[in-house]
Design a protein around this motif. Sequence first.
Motif, PDB file in Angstrom:
ATOM      1  N   GLY A  91      82.290  35.959  25.770  1.00 19.63           N
ATOM      2  CA  GLY A  91      81.346  36.996  25.377  1.00 19.63           C
ATOM      3  C   GLY A  91      80.518  37.556  26.522  1.00 19.63           C
TER       4      GLY A  91
ATOM      5  N   CYS B  81      94.117  38.192  26.874  1.00 18.38           N
ATOM      6  CA  CYS B  81      92.946  37.413  26.464  1.00 18.38           C
ATOM      7  C   CYS B  81      92.994  37.166  24.964  1.00 18.38           C
ATOM      8  CB  CYS B  81      91.651  38.135  26.811  1.00 18.38           C
ATOM      9  SG  CYS B  81      90.218  37.237  26.161  1.00 18.38           S
ATOM     10  N   LEU B  84      87.465  34.956  21.355  1.00 17.12           N
ATOM     11  CA  LEU B  84      86.951  35.562  20.125  1.00 17.12           C
ATOM     12  C   LEU B  84      86.760  37.084  20.144  1.00 17.12           C
ATOM     13  CD1 LEU B  84      86.159  35.037  17.237  1.00 17.12           C
ATOM     14  CD2 LEU B  84      83.860  34.450  17.995  1.00 17.12           C
TER      15      LEU B  84
HETATM   16  S1  FES Z   1      87.507  39.214  27.722  1.00 19.49           S
HETATM   17 FE1  FES Z   1      88.487  38.670  25.894  1.00 19.49          FE
HETATM   18  S2  FES Z   1      86.938  37.561  24.856  1.00 19.49           S
HETATM   19 FE2  FES Z   1      86.020  37.953  26.765  1.00 19.49          FE
END
Ligand code: FES
Lengths: 445, 167
Positions: A91, B81, B84
């Motif tokens: 995040g 990626c 989440l």
């Molecule tokens: S870049 Fe994919 S969740 Fe952070």
Amino acid sequence: MAAVENRILLKHADEDYYSPSIDSYLQYGGYETLKKALYEKPEDLREVVKESGLRGRGGAGFSCGVKWSLVDRKSGKPIYLICNCDESEPGTFKDRQLVHKDPHQLIEGMMISAFANDVELAFIYIREEMPLGAKILEKAVEEAREKGLVGENIQGSGYSCDIVVHRGAGAYICGEETGLIESLEGNRPYPRIKPPFFPAVLGLYRCPTIVNNVETLCNVVHIVKMGADEFAKIGRAGNTGTRIWCVSGMIQKPGYYEIEPMTMRELLYDLCGGPLPGRKLKACIPGGGSMKILRVDESFKDRDGREFSFDEIIVDYDGIMAAGSMSGSSGMMILDDSTDITEALANITAFYAHESCGQCTPCREGSLWSKKITARMCTGGAREEDVDLLYDMAGNIGGRTVCPMGYSITWPVQSYIDKFRDEIVANAKANSCGMKSYEERLIEK
Amino acid sequence: MILTPETLEKIETTIPKYPVKRSAVMTLLHFIQSEQGYISNEAVEWVAEKLEIQPINVLEVVTFFPYYRQEKLGKVHVRVCRTLSCALMGAYKLSDDLVKQLDCKMGHTKEDGSVTLEYAECLAACGTGPVVLVDEDLFEKLNQPGTVEPMVEVIKTRAQSEAAASE
Ligand code: FES
Ligand SMILES: Cc1cc2nc3c(=O)[nH]c(=O)nc-3n(C[C@H](O)[C@H](O)[C@H](O)COP(=O)(O)O)c2cc1C
Ligand code: SF4
């Protein structure tokens, strides 16, 4: 009045006129603060940073000035400074902006911090997955060296300090400061136990070492430039300065926002445009994947017993702490009513299972168990008792390990269950949540 | 072990930057992997000798970090990626699409050695998810129409030109 950003660190970053080159930085007054600082006494600079109230932007929010004051200056050993640019907390994507768009601000901040702490060699530990960032930083250090701002006898002051850019190789645990130090020494990045291995005393090569986050070090430039008092007027007591919040997930305008403390409502609605069309916000992970989740329909109580809603949470260290979570790395992930909480938890536990360094049994085994149990709640094979099993097991990890990563399993698992117990129990009972549609599923089938 | 003069020079200038030789181990491994595509046993021994440490000290670093490979990576390295924020934006759908379009299993290297396709954990670009790292280039907002095709094109072109170059 709608809330707005207050861009100090990101002032130029996204402007058309600006580039990461040293020319851009110099044109807007760059390195003037370093040049002046070289004529001051290092202890005075340290005092300014302490007085400013600056707190670390990397995770724990510890006072930067106090951290610097703990450095062992009597040992006679060299003192090292390390800039933590491992940015890998789920995040979080603010350090990326600072490094890619204004690298010289970081280098100036590092050089002032190095001078203030009698450091003669500094490192930037940058994660492998930012190859472009590493190139930009290497070029920037070279440019600064050519201009006599890094290296030998800086600006004729007699002070010398070099910067080495060091690339990681894809391990989250290198963001933890003692894991980072081990890695920089050329070892497996197994975090070290504290005590005795407090970096300020026994850090890199067993010498006193300061580890600071990118954003923390960038702030140092502005603190020294404007003085502690002026800086402390930004934000609020105990939460001085701006912070760059990274908002991602189910929201209209995800992105990075440099703000002074404001309410959650102001951040998520005025700046981020609120939920996606036809959706409702459901929950918020306020400070990176490790932190406890907040429900948007919860009500919280502050220390004086006053109740407040999610919308009223003040987005800063103390405001989020008052709501029972932490601002961590300021990576805010937003979930809406289309999100299955069990799947979200399964996604997060898979992250920590992948990233546990494996040194401590509770974290190594517990993270894998959490991953397996939450996965079967999504894909099939779960039982109702799994919820309590998971909860108890997770409670035995945090606080029983070498590094704080143990809490990165305990906190999400227990907070998701505390706050969304019914949903998770229903999934476990049904033996799986059936998994969301193809578009929206959050883990591998 | 044969390394190009450029890589050897980079290695020689890197080591003295660190107060202790051993600290250069990761950087040397980076240089060698980018030239050879993986870290061979021979490379482990070579680095150990260069830094005056035991081969096991190098090997334990190689095996810890996901980035270092003991088998040759594909010519193009594709990392999706899955954490989440990206997952919320459709990373799993994207990864299924890529499996089909690149005709490569997730977590594998294609038999012809052209492409390695894998999941990655949070790439620190969550605000523009879902994101994919193709070698050193980041592709963002891959749930928007018309974004995936150009990326697939880049991957395929690169796989072909690299293949031609190495023949
Ligand atoms: S870049 Fe994919 S969740 Fe952070
Ligand atoms: C598991 C774990 C991962 C961490 N990852 C990072 C990171 O990626 N970047 C960072 O700056 N700090 C990270 N930290 C915090 C660092 O250990 C350290 O406290 C921080 O870099 C100190 O900088 P500050 O005082 O400027 O905040 C992490 C901590 C833990 C326990
Ligand atoms: S808590 Fe986890 S990540 Fe930290 S040292 Fe122990 S095993 Fe490694």
